[in-house]
Write a protein that holds these residues in place. Structure first.
Motif: not given
Length: 192
Positions: A63-64, A110-122, A124-137
């Motif tokens: 269900k989740r 999109l209401t999420i917590g910081r634990q759900q956000v996954e970054l490959d690397q920090p 630290k520069v301007l521009g477009l970056h990709d992040a991943r949000v885990a909505l479910h395992p």
């Protein structure tokens, strides 16, 4: 080093599926898996309890996951803008954290917590970056993080314009004007 045996109550990335009995370091079990309700200690009493509740746990998990899949379809292609101060080279004064991305995503709907956000690397520069949000395992979505100095700059970046080149053109034009101003002044001194 001693290890703790646990029964997973849900899928845990890089560890196992629901129902798997895994061995992990005691700190990982004590500080992460057990408090978040992702696992139970693998003793006889908990094994029996898990087997009796297995069907119910699997139904809840399905269900989740379905809810997360519907949300992922609705939020596909989500882009968030984060305004930060940066130096001339585009390096940020500080960095963009998972907390910043979670807050910007929440403002975007999109209401999420910081634990759900996954970054490959920090970031630290301007521009477009990709992040991943885990909505479910088992369900995650990609989020584009647009880091800029201003809203106007963010809009230009989103259109695909490179910000640094325009700024360099302005500097070159300014330098050319200075050189042309110096030349007539030198000619006037030479003639006098």
């Amino acid at each position: 080093m001693p290890q703790t045996e646990l029964i997973l109550l849900q899928r845990v990335e890089h560890l196992g599926q629901m129902g798997d009995v895994v061995r992990v370091k005691p700190g990982y079990a004590r500080n992460y898996l057990l408090p978040q309700g992702r696992a139970l200690r693998a003793n006889a009493q908990n094994r029996a309890r898990f087997e009796t509740e297995r069907a119910q746990l699997e139904a809840q998990n399905i269900k989740r996951r379905e809810e997360a899949e519907r949300l992922a379809e609705r939020m596909h292609g989500l882009s968030v803008t984060i305004i930060r101060q940066a130096g001339d080279s585009g390096s940020l004064y500080g960095s963009v954290t998972t907390r910043d991305i979670a807050q910007a995503a929440t403002e975007a709907g999109l209401t999420i917590g910081r634990q759900q956000v996954e970054l490959d690397q920090p970031i630290k520069v301007l521009g477009l970056h990709d992040a991943r949000v885990a909505l479910h395992p088992e369900v995650s979505i990609g989020v584009t993080v647009n880091v800029a100095r201003s809203v106007e700059e963010a809009e230009r970046q989103a259109r695909g314009e490179t910000i640094g080149e325009e700024d360099e053109d302005e500097v070159e034009t300014f330098g050319a004007e200075v050189e042309s101003d110096e030349t007539p002044a030198e000619d006037a001194q030479t003639e006098a």
